[in-house]
Motif scaffolding. Structure first.
Motif, mmCIF file in Angstrom:
data_model
loop_
_atom_site.group_PDB
_atom_site.id
_atom_site.type_symbol
_atom_site.label_atom_id
_atom_site.label_comp_id
_atom_site.label_asym_id
_atom_site.label_seq_id
_atom_site.Cartn_x
_atom_site.Cartn_y
_atom_site.Cartn_z
ATOM 1 N N LEU A 94 0.817 -1.300 -0.176
ATOM 2 C CA LEU A 94 -0.008 -0.011 0.015
ATOM 3 C C LEU A 94 0.725 1.225 0.010
ATOM 4 C CD1 LEU A 94 -2.977 -0.689 2.546
ATOM 5 C CD2 LEU A 94 -3.263 0.057 0.080
ATOM 6 N N PHE A 95 1.965 1.160 0.999
ATOM 7 C CA PHE A 95 2.856 2.452 0.960
ATOM 8 C C PHE A 95 3.649 2.675 -0.223
ATOM 9 C CE2 PHE A 95 1.662 1.301 5.314
ATOM 10 C CZ PHE A 95 1.172 2.442 5.707
ATOM 11 N N THR A 96 4.437 1.472 -0.742
ATOM 12 C CA THR A 96 5.169 1.593 -1.863
ATOM 13 C C THR A 96 4.646 2.095 -3.032
ATOM 14 O OG1 THR A 96 5.284 -0.560 -2.199
ATOM 15 C CG2 THR A 96 6.890 0.323 -0.772
ATOM 16 N N ARG A 150 8.490 -11.078 3.267
ATOM 17 C CA ARG A 150 7.140 -10.691 3.019
ATOM 18 C C ARG A 150 7.257 -9.154 2.664
ATOM 19 N NH1 ARG A 150 5.869 -15.001 6.765
ATOM 20 N NH2 ARG A 150 4.689 -16.657 5.741
ATOM 21 N N ILE A 151 7.819 -8.476 3.675
ATOM 22 C CA ILE A 151 7.859 -7.052 3.489
ATOM 23 C C ILE A 151 8.433 -6.562 2.308
ATOM 24 C CG2 ILE A 151 8.781 -4.751 4.497
ATOM 25 C CD1 ILE A 151 8.436 -6.024 7.189
ATOM 26 N N ALA A 152 9.543 -7.166 1.760
ATOM 27 C CA ALA A 152 10.360 -6.905 0.527
ATOM 28 C C ALA A 152 9.306 -7.308 -0.762
ATOM 29 C CB ALA A 152 11.649 -7.558 0.560
ATOM 30 N N THR A 153 8.919 -8.450 -0.651
ATOM 31 C CA THR A 153 7.882 -8.900 -1.791
ATOM 32 C C THR A 153 6.776 -7.794 -2.109
ATOM 33 O OG1 THR A 153 8.378 -11.328 -1.439
ATOM 34 C CG2 THR A 153 6.599 -10.862 -2.483
ATOM 35 N N GLY A 154 6.151 -7.669 -0.876
ATOM 36 C CA GLY A 154 4.867 -6.958 -0.863
ATOM 37 C C GLY A 154 5.223 -5.493 -1.345
ATOM 38 N N GLY A 155 6.364 -4.925 -0.600
ATOM 39 C CA GLY A 155 6.955 -3.646 -1.001
ATOM 40 C C GLY A 155 7.237 -3.389 -2.417
ATOM 41 N N ALA A 156 7.948 -4.608 -3.265
ATOM 42 C CA ALA A 156 8.380 -4.423 -4.486
ATOM 43 C C ALA A 156 7.247 -4.370 -5.209
ATOM 44 C CB ALA A 156 9.254 -5.608 -4.750
ATOM 45 N N GLY A 157 6.142 -5.012 -5.000
ATOM 46 C CA GLY A 157 5.048 -5.438 -5.937
ATOM 47 C C GLY A 157 4.337 -4.019 -5.853
ATOM 48 N N GLY A 158 4.102 -3.315 -4.540
ATOM 49 C CA GLY A 158 3.387 -2.076 -4.631
ATOM 50 C C GLY A 158 4.237 -1.123 -5.322
ATOM 51 N N LEU A 159 5.596 -1.013 -5.216
ATOM 52 C CA LEU A 159 6.416 0.246 -5.852
ATOM 53 C C LEU A 159 6.049 -0.292 -7.497
ATOM 54 C CD1 LEU A 159 8.639 2.132 -6.102
ATOM 55 C CD2 LEU A 159 10.195 0.139 -5.984
ATOM 56 N N ALA A 161 3.590 -1.628 -9.042
ATOM 57 C CA ALA A 161 2.229 -1.538 -9.344
ATOM 58 C C ALA A 161 2.107 0.066 -9.750
ATOM 59 C CB ALA A 161 1.294 -1.674 -8.092
ATOM 60 N N GLY A 162 2.534 0.883 -8.798
ATOM 61 C CA GLY A 162 2.465 2.143 -9.045
ATOM 62 C C GLY A 162 3.044 2.794 -10.194
ATOM 63 N N LEU A 163 4.274 2.289 -10.207
ATOM 64 C CA LEU A 163 5.377 2.793 -11.371
ATOM 65 C C LEU A 163 4.900 2.401 -12.739
ATOM 66 C CD1 LEU A 163 7.957 4.265 -11.770
ATOM 67 C CD2 LEU A 163 9.143 1.941 -11.603
ATOM 68 N N PHE A 164 4.424 1.146 -13.001
ATOM 69 C CA PHE A 164 4.032 0.610 -14.488
ATOM 70 C C PHE A 164 2.414 0.218 -14.631
ATOM 71 C CE2 PHE A 164 8.695 -0.954 -13.381
ATOM 72 C CZ PHE A 164 8.979 0.031 -14.309
ATOM 73 N N GLY A 165 1.711 0.184 -13.399
ATOM 74 C CA GLY A 165 0.216 -0.040 -13.539
ATOM 75 C C GLY A 165 0.096 -1.370 -13.832
ATOM 76 N N VAL A 166 0.873 -2.306 -13.285
ATOM 77 C CA VAL A 166 0.909 -3.925 -13.699
ATOM 78 C C VAL A 166 0.212 -4.376 -12.486
ATOM 79 C CG1 VAL A 166 2.692 -3.649 -15.316
ATOM 80 C CG2 VAL A 166 3.128 -4.099 -12.940
ATOM 81 N N GLY A 167 -0.355 -3.966 -11.318
ATOM 82 C CA GLY A 167 -0.702 -4.655 -10.146
ATOM 83 C C GLY A 167 0.372 -5.481 -9.343
ATOM 84 N N GLY A 168 1.624 -5.605 -9.722
ATOM 85 C CA GLY A 168 2.664 -5.973 -9.035
ATOM 86 C C GLY A 168 2.750 -7.549 -8.977
#
Length: 271
Positions: A94-96, A150-159, A161-168
């Motif tokens: 959510l944050f990333t 888990r934090i790294a995985t979720g953080g990378a996915g969120g980043l 998602a916002g950067l490329f619009g791909v969901g993560g």
């Protein structure tokens, strides 16, 4: 509101509407089958229809909200929705996702596309690396702390998602396999649930910035809703190695197309 939507639909090219609906359907099928949200299809599709990359990523996020909710509801009904795993990954995502949106708005279009292509190639390597670990017998044990992983995985996915619009999901699926030792189908089902939070987070911020094309996003999302219902029913019946091959092949083909679009975008900006 409804009247304005009807007016905009009448203005749109009927061929474009059909392409968007079919593209949404295909992305929904791939979302449920591979846990990728569908943005890896939607972003190139929107760009090919003449939209700016930033608007393509923003609109993709809106469509992914609809698709991921549809697929996750079906996974829940079938008993494949693990809320605890999803929350572990979703909170950091959510944050990333907000950081990713800020970066996307300030990155040149051709560079945004090129980075997207590199991301896809990296994920092919990550999936192959996990396959090699499995061949050596490292099926469930990983050298990483589960909480940090888990934090790294979720953080990378969120980043992403916002950067490329791909969901993560394109990064969360490989990272769950590599860092958490998850089997590919479980990683896909968890990823699809996490994508709800990343897509909502990024699409709200993009909408505030005025980048979301709402009509196109709704058309794509409706097609994705149907596609996700189909693929989430099919996924549990497929062998893991088949899903892995499809995932890697899809990313490889798409990366070639994305690099081509990046080159065209660069040529256009240089001229």
């Amino acid at each position: 509101m409804l009247f304005s939507i009807v007016v905009k639909l009448n203005i749109m090219n009927p061929t474009d509407i059909l392409i968007l609906a079919i593209g949404g359907l295909v992305s929904g099928i791939m979302a449920g089958l591979l846990g990728i949200g569908g943005g890896v299809i939607l972003v190139p599709l929107l760009v090919s229809l003449g939209n700016e990359p930033i608007k393509a990523t923003a609109t993709s996020s809106l469509a992914i909200v609809i698709t991921s909710v549809s697929g996750s509801i079906q996974n829940w009904r079938m008993g494949y929705f693990n809320l605890k795993k999803i929350l572990y990954l979703g909170i950091s995502a959510l944050f990333t996702a907000q950081l990713g949106v800020v970066l996307a708005i300030n990155i040149p279009p051709y560079l945004l596309l090129a980075l997207f292509g590199l991301l896809l190639l990296t994920n092919i390597y990550l999936v192959q690396l996990r396959k090699q670990l499995l061949a050596k017998g490292n099926t469930d044990k990983t050298p990483f702390n589960p909480t940090i992983a888990r934090i790294a995985t979720g953080g990378a996915g969120g980043l992403l998602a916002g950067l490329f619009g791909v969901g993560g999901g394109v990064i969360m699926v490989p990272l769950q396999m590599l860092l958490l030792g998850e089997q590919i189908k479980l990683a896909i089902q968890t990823s699809l649930g996490v994508i709800i939070s990343t897509a909502v987070s990024s699409s709200v911020t993009q909408a505030y910035a005025g980048n979301v094309l709402f009509i196109q996003g709704i058309i794509l999302g409706c097609g994705g809703l149907i596609g996700a219902q189909i693929s989430t029913r099919v996924l549990p019946k497929l062998p893991d190695h088949v899903v892995s091959i499809v995932f890697r092949s899809f990313l490889g083909i798409l990366s070639i197309y994305i690099f081509y679009r990046a080159w065209l975008s660069y040529q256009g900006s240089a001229s």
